[in-house]
Design an enzyme around this catalytic site. Structure first.
Site, PDB file in Angstrom:
ATOM      1  N   ASP A  94       0.805  -1.223   0.000  1.00  0.00           N
ATOM      2  CA  ASP A  94       0.000   0.000   0.000  1.00  0.00           C
ATOM      3  C   ASP A  94       0.841   1.277   0.000  1.00  0.00           C
ATOM      4  OD1 ASP A  94       0.809  -0.384   2.608  1.00  0.00           O
ATOM      5  OD2 ASP A  94      -1.203  -0.523   3.458  1.00  0.00           O
ATOM      6  N   ASN A 359       6.576 -10.465  10.308  1.00  0.00           N
ATOM      7  CA  ASN A 359       5.711  -9.302  10.460  1.00  0.00           C
ATOM      8  C   ASN A 359       4.246  -9.730  10.386  1.00  0.00           C
ATOM      9  OD1 ASN A 359       5.006  -6.265  10.184  1.00  0.00           O
ATOM     10  ND2 ASN A 359       4.021  -7.178   8.398  1.00  0.00           N
ATOM     11  N   GLU A 360       3.548  -9.605  11.504  1.00  0.00           N
ATOM     12  CA  GLU A 360       2.086  -9.720  11.605  1.00  0.00           C
ATOM     13  C   GLU A 360       1.494 -11.105  11.332  1.00  0.00           C
ATOM     14  OE1 GLU A 360       0.937  -5.027  10.855  1.00  0.00           O
ATOM     15  OE2 GLU A 360       0.521  -6.432   9.230  1.00  0.00           O
ATOM     16  N   GLU A 457       4.413  -0.050  15.401  1.00  0.00           N
ATOM     17  CA  GLU A 457       3.875   0.453  14.123  1.00  0.00           C
ATOM     18  C   GLU A 457       2.657   1.309  14.408  1.00  0.00           C
ATOM     19  OE1 GLU A 457       2.657  -1.781  10.692  1.00  0.00           O
ATOM     20  OE2 GLU A 457       4.435  -3.036  10.698  1.00  0.00           O
TER      21      GLU A 457
END
Length: 782
Positions: A94, A359-360, A457
């Site tokens: 994004d 990540n995530e 974040e």
């Protein structure tokens, strides 16, 4: 925040008329490249007689990604992992374009040797508390060609620490390794490596000499840094859960910084100078840390060398992000080779303070991002543990015992481990780190933010400067609703969300001049982003020493994101090319080592003194109330004897807004603004901070200021003497595409004169700067 991103080689055929891949819609025009197979070939002669050598390797430092390697039509090998050395967000995100790159993206070379060859070399410091002594673990990994063990001597010399030791060693055939423990001379004073703002980044030259019986001597010159790191997760009085903070050299450090993404889709364009500019800008904004995000690339050695030099700590993700990865044997072997290679390559860097598995992905399974059928959930959990715990973690702990490891970000840390490595809610504010985004709530309202242990974040979007966009666009693109503007925005509803957030506190441009309207909107997005991120970051900083309703002790703020991969709207504070957005100038203040922070709660104004300094300070707090309609202050208060504690955030001032307005007669919420700063002896002074008593769209008495500037050269910098005829919020200096940065920008101008310094990054002149200068403040938006 794409799984596995990589750069590429330059294309040679079917290039659009304007060759830059970032120009206008060229990311679409170039898509055909990823749909084809490519052959890279060259004819070469070996520069030496290969028959004289026992081992000859063709070394590819980086191949992206699936390839067959042939010499003289004979297949030498295959590749399937761009993060291995051989002897992926390329698909868009994004904040970036889709350039599914392929090809040779790092060096290729032929190496030949007899007997043995040094492949990896690392230095790891340890501090032994019982003896109060530093030691250095030196690990050397060789390819040993000989069929028999090779004996020899290794001498380690660290002149500045009066340390020299010689060892008898033996190399075994195959992958032979030597691990040496060097005890540093106790009579020498070792200066530790400290993060930016906490001390020096001292390094010591080390010469390691290998003299083996079978042949040639190897002399390795390197630098040793001495620092310890602990990730502290322990109970906090008055709060459920556990702490989550870093101790460096025994000192708790509040982590201040941002998240790093690849600096370009095409990694051959990422030079040392480009890295230096971006990382130095981070350090200049008082940052002490960056998180290398797990959807990009393991950065080149220069990146980590610069971080070592500047004192920027690195939270290093492994390159797994927002996806479910396979766990078949071939894939796991590839991953193990990747992790082993990267840890061996990078573990000497003192800047790296944490390895993080992904990540995530813990959050993705916990929150069911991928709609996994309930019957299959256990299989996915088992695969998650197999990949990140039984493979990645196992390799990391075997290769590097000097740093902590977490399996994911966000995570609940040891609580996640207790719950089988997948916690029910990885966003729990009582444990670990959190990622938090909210674009619809009013960002000036601090109560929407999580009082988390560690914010790794968070952020808001803005558009880059017109001068940055101009290079990759044409006249018909210069509108907020043009096809170009919609195409560059890769975050769903991103452009509308920015306008909505601006609309809470500012008037949107109404001009009928389309280019002025575009430029004004760009300006407002940057003002909004800077003010929103300031509010959220200051909330995290003033939460570091308190527990409210069981939440608090926040010890880290890493906003998303530091840098841009191309010229487009994004969360970055540095534009593609390095230009500072207003957010980066604000970061210089909101990450300052000494800072007063204000917030309102139930009609009461609170000011906290936030300090990263290592000692307590007796200071004076100066609070001034200004009317929007006058450059003369309405009233001033000086509070002496304010104690700001070392490395803490403490309340230092409290007054109801009604009392404040009564004390400063002629003031209402809409007609006045509050500014404040801390000052002490010996030139110690915080930045001047501000607190708005109402939305600026409702401000009474604000008038359009006439701003002017005279530019003069002073040694290597340029001085801008600014003047204003009225109070001016968010005064912004812009010199177009002249490379450099200002000492301050986007500020509230409450005095008639202000001096701002411009630091050029390339040769320029006072006349050129004056000609390129645009001065904008909020009331210039029409």
């Amino acid at each position: 925040m794409l799984p596995r991103m990589g750069p590429s080689c330059r294309w040679l055929t079917q290039i659009p008329t304007h060759g830059d891949p970032y120009y206008r819609f060229n990311d679409v025009m170039y898509r055909w490249i990823s749909l084809d197979n490519w052959t890279y070939s060259r004819t070469f002669k070996t520069p030496f007689d290969i028959r004289k050598w026992q081992r000859i390797n063709l070394v590819f430092e980086g191949v992206d990604t699936v390839a067959h390697i042939l010499i003289n039509n004979v297949t030498l090998g295959t590749t399937d992992n761009m993060f291995n050395r051989y002897e992926q967000c390329s698909f868009g995100w994004d904040w970036g374009p889709s350039f599914p790159t392929q090809g040779i993206w790092k060096d290729v070379r032929i190496e030949a040797y007899n007997y043995y060859h040094l492949i990896y070399f690392s230095l790891t410091p340890f501090f032994v508390k019982s003896t109060q002594q530093w030691s250095l673990e030196i690990e050397s990994i060789f390819d040993v060609v000989s069929s028999k063990p090779i004996a020899g001597l290794v001498t380690v010399n660290i002149p500045k620490l009066q340390t020299q030791q010689t060892y008898n060693v033996k190399l075994q055939p195959g992958e032979g390794s030597i691990v040496l423990l060097v005890n540093i001379n106790k009579s020498s004073t070792v200066e530790a490596w400290w993060p930016n703002g906490h001390g020096k980044q001292t390094g010591y030259n080390v010469t390691t000499t290998f003299t083996m019986e079978a042949g040639y001597q190897i002399e390795k010159f390197s630098k040793a840094y001495f620092r310890t790191v602990e990730l502290v997760q322990e109970p906090i009085p008055g709060s459920p859960g556990l702490s989550f903070y870093f101790r460096i050299n025994g000192r708790p450090i509040f982590i201040k910084g941002s998240n790093w993404i690849p600096a370009d889709s095409f990694q051959d364009r990422v030079t040392y100078d480009k890295l230096w500019l971006l990382l130095k800008s981070a350090a200049d904004a008082n940052m002490n840390a960056l998180r290398v995000w797990g959807g990009g690339v393991y950065e080149q050695d220069d990146f980590y060398d610069i971080c070592d030099e500047l004192g920027i700590m690195i939270w290093q993700d492994f390159m797994f992000a927002c996806a479910l990865y396979p766990t078949d044997q071939n894939y796991l072997e590839s991953v193990r080779a990747e992790v082993s290679h990267q840890v061996r390559r990078l573990k000497s860097h003192p800047s790296i303070i944490l390895w993080s598995g992904n990540n995530e992905n813990e959050a993705a399974i916990a929150s069911d991002w991928f709609s996994i059928p309930h019957a299959d959930r256990e299989v996915y959990i088992k695969d998650y543990v197999l990949l990140y715990v039984k493979n990645i973690r196992e390799i990391v702990l075997a290769e590097d015992k000097s740093r902590p490891f977490v399996a994911s970000s966000p995570t609940n840390g040891v609580e996640s481990v207790k719950e089988g490595w997948l916690s029910q809610n990885p966003y729990d504010t009582h444990y670990g780190d959190t990622h938090f985004y909210d674009y619809s709530s009013d960002c000036w309202n601090w109560t929407v933010y999580p009082k988390t242990r560690f914010a790794s974040e968070y952020g808001f979007q803005s558009w880059p400067s017109f001068s940055t966009l101009e290079k990759v666009s044409s006249t018909e693109d210069w509108s907020y609703t043009s096809n170009f503007s919609l195409h560059r925005q890769h975050h769903e509803n991103g452009n509308d969300q920015m306008l909505q957030q601006i609309g809470y506190h500012f008037k949107l441009p109404q001009t009928t001049d389309p280019i002025k309207k575009f430029k004004d909107t760009i300006y407002l997005t940057q003002v909004m982003q800077a003010q929103c991120t300031k509010t959220e970051t200051e909330f995290y900083r003033f939460s570091q020493s308190e527990i409210i309703n069981g939440e608090g002790h926040t010890m880290g703020a890493l906003y998303w994101q530091l840098n841009d991969i191309w010229q487009a709207p994004s969360w970055a504070s540095l534009e593609y090319g390095g230009k500072w957005k207003l957010l980066h100038y604000f970061a210089q203040h909101f990450f300052a080592p000494l800072l007063p922070v204000a917030y309102e709660d139930k009609g009461v104004l609170y000011i906290y003194g936030v300090s990263d300094l290592h000692t307590d300070h007796e200071l004076t707090l100066k609070v001034t109330v200004h009317s929007w309609s006058s450059l003369e202050p309405v009233c001033t208060l000086a509070k002496d004897g304010v104690t700001v504690r070392a490395q803490s955030a403490v309340p230092i001032y409290k007054e109801s807004i009604n009392d404040l307005l009564e004390r400063c007669r002629n003031c209402t919420r809409k007609s006045c603004v509050v500014t404040f700063y801390l000052v002490g002896e010996g030139g110690l002074r915080s930045p001047t901070n501000h607190h708005f008593l109402s939305s600026l769209k409702d401000a009474v008495g604000l008038e359009k200021a006439q701003l002017s500037a005279a530019v003069s050269q002073q040694d290597d910098v340029y001085v801008f003497d600014l003047q204003t005829t009225a109070v001016a919020p968010f005064v912004t200096l812009d010199v177009g595409s002249i490379k450099g940065r200002f000492s301050d920008n986007g500020f509230l101008m409450i005095e008639k004169k202000k001096v701002v310094v411009f630091y050029p990054w390339e040769p320029t002149g006072a006349e050129e700067l004056e000609k390129s200068l645009t001065l904008t403040s909020l009331m210039d938006v029409a």
